[in-house]
Design a protein around this motif. Structure first.
Motif, PDB file in Angstrom:
ATOM      1  N   TYR A 153      29.976  37.324  17.771  1.00  0.00           N
ATOM      2  CA  TYR A 153      29.595  36.256  16.846  1.00  0.00           C
ATOM      3  C   TYR A 153      28.476  36.667  15.876  1.00  0.00           C
ATOM      4  CZ  TYR A 153      32.272  32.848  19.568  1.00  0.00           C
ATOM      5  OH  TYR A 153      33.278  32.147  20.200  1.00  0.00           O
ATOM      6  N   THR A 154      28.010  37.881  15.969  1.00  0.00           N
ATOM      7  CA  THR A 154      26.882  38.297  15.131  1.00  0.00           C
ATOM      8  C   THR A 154      27.150  38.169  13.632  1.00  0.00           C
ATOM      9  OG1 THR A 154      26.057  39.777  16.845  1.00  0.00           O
ATOM     10  CG2 THR A 154      25.297  40.188  14.610  1.00  0.00           C
ATOM     11  N   PRO A 155      28.310  38.609  13.112  1.00  0.00           N
ATOM     12  CA  PRO A 155      28.559  38.421  11.676  1.00  0.00           C
ATOM     13  C   PRO A 155      28.500  36.957  11.245  1.00  0.00           C
ATOM     14  CG  PRO A 155      30.103  40.003  12.575  1.00  0.00           C
ATOM     15  CD  PRO A 155      29.386  39.397  13.744  1.00  0.00           C
ATOM     16  N   SER A 156      29.058  36.072  12.054  1.00  0.00           N
ATOM     17  CA  SER A 156      29.004  34.646  11.735  1.00  0.00           C
ATOM     18  C   SER A 156      27.576  34.133  11.755  1.00  0.00           C
ATOM     19  CB  SER A 156      29.853  33.850  12.733  1.00  0.00           C
ATOM     20  OG  SER A 156      31.216  34.186  12.622  1.00  0.00           O
ATOM     21  N   LYS A 164      18.457  37.734  10.285  1.00  0.00           N
ATOM     22  CA  LYS A 164      18.462  39.187  10.287  1.00  0.00           C
ATOM     23  C   LYS A 164      19.252  39.679  11.492  1.00  0.00           C
ATOM     24  CE  LYS A 164      14.105  39.718   7.791  1.00  0.00           C
ATOM     25  NZ  LYS A 164      12.729  40.290   7.799  1.00  0.00           N
ATOM     26  N   VAL A 165      19.569  40.959  11.503  1.00  0.00           N
ATOM     27  CA  VAL A 165      20.490  41.502  12.499  1.00  0.00           C
ATOM     28  C   VAL A 165      20.019  41.249  13.926  1.00  0.00           C
ATOM     29  CG1 VAL A 165      21.512  43.626  13.403  1.00  0.00           C
ATOM     30  CG2 VAL A 165      21.403  43.251  10.930  1.00  0.00           C
ATOM     31  N   SER A 166      18.762  41.542  14.223  1.00  0.00           N
ATOM     32  CA  SER A 166      18.269  41.407  15.599  1.00  0.00           C
ATOM     33  C   SER A 166      18.352  39.967  16.088  1.00  0.00           C
ATOM     34  CB  SER A 166      16.822  41.910  15.685  1.00  0.00           C
ATOM     35  OG  SER A 166      15.986  41.183  14.794  1.00  0.00           O
ATOM     36  N   HIS A 167      17.954  39.021  15.252  1.00  0.00           N
ATOM     37  CA  HIS A 167      18.014  37.607  15.633  1.00  0.00           C
ATOM     38  C   HIS A 167      19.461  37.115  15.707  1.00  0.00           C
ATOM     39  CE1 HIS A 167      13.701  37.234  13.925  1.00  0.00           C
ATOM     40  NE2 HIS A 167      13.672  37.455  15.230  1.00  0.00           N
ATOM     41  N   ALA A 168      20.301  37.633  14.817  1.00  0.00           N
ATOM     42  CA  ALA A 168      21.707  37.230  14.820  1.00  0.00           C
ATOM     43  C   ALA A 168      22.405  37.698  16.096  1.00  0.00           C
ATOM     44  CB  ALA A 168      22.419  37.807  13.591  1.00  0.00           C
ATOM     45  N   ILE A 169      22.081  38.899  16.545  1.00  0.00           N
ATOM     46  CA  ILE A 169      22.655  39.401  17.796  1.00  0.00           C
ATOM     47  C   ILE A 169      22.250  38.498  18.958  1.00  0.00           C
ATOM     48  CG2 ILE A 169      22.584  41.292  19.471  1.00  0.00           C
ATOM     49  CD1 ILE A 169      22.413  43.235  17.147  1.00  0.00           C
TER      50      ILE A 169
END
Length: 243
Positions: A153-156, A164-169
């Motif tokens: 779900y990271t891209p969404s 940002k990438v770290s928080h999205a992950i």
């Protein structure tokens, strides 16, 4: 879950022209590995690389071609994923899609590209390790399953939550485990749809051409729908927060 599938079907139908336009990026992303100078094969609309053939014929030129091809393929794939997620975000929050595209497309694409690159790198390292150390092949698939929750779900999350990438992950992983049933439904739909159309095209042609027809059909119609479904599932996170 029925609501999610209904939202996806409605969003897919109402934005079909725009989605078909963005599908060009899926087609380019899938074609690059085929046209590159390293052995590939396609199955059920996906591209696979023969690891053993890569290593046996590896030199500076072939290695460079592989790296460049993977990078460009991931760039186009990132663009398509971001564009479809923007469609979902637009349809739910009623923001003008033109403004969203011009203001966020480059930023989101670079972040999603970083995520896909990291995922690809980790899988490639484990794949080579399994081959070079002569380990059971199933270990690679176990590693892929272990990594999936951190990237699914990271891209969404990057596009919808503007993270940002770290928080999205982190956010994507939390939602993955909270609604693991969503992933199982997504996986079941993906397998059924891909297997069904793969069987249809194979039955119609009975030749190797069917694989390329399925590849094009997947890039134009199936892959965008699955990304759209994935994004709609992630949007349910906001409904959970309201409870």
């Amino acid at each position: 879950m029925t609501n999610v599938i209904a939202y996806t079907a409605r969003a897919y139908y109402s934005n079909l022209r725009v989605i078909l336009l963005f599908s060009l990026s899926f087609i380019i992303a899938f074609l690059i590995p085929i046209l590159a100078f390293f052995p590939t094969y396609n199955d059920m609309g996906a591209i696979f690389v023969r690891t053993a053939s890569e290593l046996l014929n590896l030199n500076i030129f072939s290695f460079s071609v592989i790296i460049v091809s993977v990078l460009f393929s991931l760039i186009f794939l990132s663009f398509a994923i971001v564009a479809i997620n923007i469609i979902v975000k637009h349809s739910r929050v009623h923001v003008r899609i033109k403004k969203e595209v011009f203001e966020g497309l480059e930023k989101y694409t670079s972040r999603v590209f970083a995520v896909l690159l990291l995922f690809t790198f980790l899988l490639s390292v484990f794949n080579l390790a399994v081959y070079l150390l002569v380990l059971p092949a199933y270990l690679y698939y176990i590693v892929a399953l272990v990594l999936t929750p951190f990237f699914f779900y990271t891209p969404s999350s990057i596009v919808i939550d503007d993270l940002k990438v770290s928080h999205a992950i982190k956010m994507g992983t939390l939602f993955f485990f909270r609604r693991f049933d969503y992933f199982l439904v997504w996986l079941a739909i993906a397998v059924i749809v891909l297997a069904f159309f793969d069987f249809i095209f194979l039955a119609l042609s009975h030749t190797a051409i069917s694989g390329y027809v399925m590849l094009a059909f997947n890039a134009i119609f199936i892959a965008p729908f699955l990304v759209l479904l994935q994004s709609e599932m992630y949007m349910k996170r906001f409904a959970m927060l309201k409870r």
